[in-house]
Design a protein around this motif. Structure first.
Motif, short mmCIF file in Angstrom:
data_model
loop_
_atom_site.label_atom_id
_atom_site.label_comp_id
_atom_site.label_asym_id
_atom_site.label_seq_id
_atom_site.Cartn_x
_atom_site.Cartn_y
_atom_site.Cartn_z
N ASP A 101 4.02 5.74 -5.49
CA ASP A 101 3.96 5.81 -6.95
C ASP A 101 2.97 6.89 -7.40
OD1 ASP A 101 5.79 3.78 -7.14
OD2 ASP A 101 4.32 2.21 -7.59
N TRP A 102 1.81 6.95 -6.74
CA TRP A 102 0.82 7.96 -7.11
C TRP A 102 1.34 9.36 -6.83
CZ3 TRP A 102 -3.02 7.40 -10.27
CH2 TRP A 102 -3.59 6.14 -10.43
N TRP A 115 0.84 -1.20 0.00
CA TRP A 115 0.00 0.00 0.00
C TRP A 115 0.87 1.25 0.00
CZ3 TRP A 115 -4.92 0.53 -1.14
CH2 TRP A 115 -5.77 -0.56 -1.00
N GLU A 116 1.95 1.24 0.81
CA GLU A 116 2.84 2.40 0.86
C GLU A 116 3.53 2.63 -0.48
OE1 GLU A 116 5.47 1.56 4.08
OE2 GLU A 116 3.88 1.75 5.58
N LYS A 117 3.95 1.54 -1.14
CA LYS A 117 4.59 1.66 -2.46
C LYS A 117 3.61 2.23 -3.47
CE LYS A 117 7.04 -1.07 -5.93
NZ LYS A 117 6.37 -0.49 -7.05
N ARG A 118 2.36 1.77 -3.40
CA ARG A 118 1.35 2.27 -4.33
C ARG A 118 1.11 3.76 -4.11
NH1 ARG A 118 -4.92 0.39 -4.28
NH2 ARG A 118 -5.57 1.52 -6.12
N GLU A 161 4.46 10.33 -6.88
CA GLU A 161 5.46 10.65 -7.91
C GLU A 161 4.77 11.01 -9.22
OE1 GLU A 161 8.25 7.46 -8.34
OE2 GLU A 161 8.86 7.57 -6.23
N ARG A 162 3.72 10.30 -9.56
CA ARG A 162 2.98 10.63 -10.79
C ARG A 162 2.38 12.02 -10.71
NH1 ARG A 162 -0.23 5.01 -11.30
NH2 ARG A 162 1.55 3.69 -11.75
N ASP A 163 1.82 12.37 -9.53
CA ASP A 163 1.25 13.70 -9.36
C ASP A 163 2.32 14.78 -9.50
OD1 ASP A 163 -1.24 12.64 -8.99
OD2 ASP A 163 -1.21 12.79 -6.80
N ARG A 164 3.49 14.56 -8.90
CA ARG A 164 4.59 15.54 -9.00
C ARG A 164 5.03 15.69 -10.46
NH1 ARG A 164 6.47 13.47 -4.10
NH2 ARG A 164 7.85 12.03 -5.17
N ASP A 165 5.16 14.55 -11.17
CA ASP A 165 5.54 14.61 -12.58
C ASP A 165 4.50 15.38 -13.39
OD1 ASP A 165 7.79 13.15 -12.03
OD2 ASP A 165 6.98 11.24 -12.80
N TRP A 166 3.23 15.14 -13.11
CA TRP A 166 2.17 15.82 -13.84
C TRP A 166 2.23 17.33 -13.60
CZ3 TRP A 166 -1.24 14.84 -17.53
CH2 TRP A 166 -2.29 15.72 -17.70
N GLU A 167 2.38 17.73 -12.34
CA GLU A 167 2.45 19.15 -12.02
C GLU A 167 3.67 19.81 -12.67
OE1 GLU A 167 2.42 19.12 -7.80
OE2 GLU A 167 0.28 18.61 -7.67
#
Length: 178
Positions: A65-66, A59-62, A68-74
């Motif tokens: 990951d989310w 759960w922590e890894k998931r 990191e995806r949000d940071r990349d998107w921003e």
């Protein structure tokens, strides 16, 4: 009375009983087909389409990951905004670019009054253009390659429609009405 042979015995059934038996048989057949059609064979993997994490570390890894995806998107959004500003264009939130009124090449008498729109066909003389109409009908019924001009306070908004696909706006331009 109809006589029907079922199995090894002779049964005497009337028509209503036979109809009821046939309907019961068809209904049970329909339920059987529906139940077998909705069986697990459609999704053979247990955790289809996304497996749930099995323990706290998963759960922590998931979650990580989310994040990191949000940071990349921003970051991509910031870079995209910076690119627009570097090119000298207005911000994307402005919905288009402003041009001087002289670049419109349409006589003032042929522009729509405030609150109305006009369908404009580039290349046709001003006297052969259709009269102003409501903006909803102009935008809904605009032909291929036409412009829809609306008067918005101190500027005119020009929606340029695609030449090949209906109801697709290729570009929006703003002309200052100074």
């Amino acid at each position: 009375m109809a006589v029907t042979k079922l199995g090894f015995a002779w049964l005497y059934l009337n028509e209503d009983t036979m109809k009821h038996a046939a309907l019961t048989y068809l209904l049970s057949l329909l339920v059987l087909v529906f139940v077998t059609g909705c069986a697990g064979t459609r999704y053979p993997v247990r955790d289809y389409p996304y497996p749930l994490p099995r323990d706290d570390r998963d759960w922590e890894k998931r979650d990580k990951d989310w994040e990191e995806r949000d940071r990349d998107w921003e970051e991509r959004e910031r870079d995209r905004d910076r690119d627009w500003e570097d090119r000298g264009r207005d911000s994307r939130r402005e919905n288009g670019r402003s041009y001087p009124f002289s670049a419109l090449d349409i006589p003032r008498g042929h522009l729509p009054p405030p609150g109305e729109c006009k369908v404009w066909f580039p290349g046709k003389p001003p006297g052969h253009q259709p009269p102003p109409q409501s903006c909803s009908s102009a935008l809904r019924n605009a032909p291929l390659g036409a412009w829809v001009i609306s008067h918005e306070g101190s500027r005119y908004r020009v929606s340029i429609f695609n030449r090949n696909r209906r109801n697709i706006i290729d570009e929006v331009r703003y002309y200052l009405a100074n």
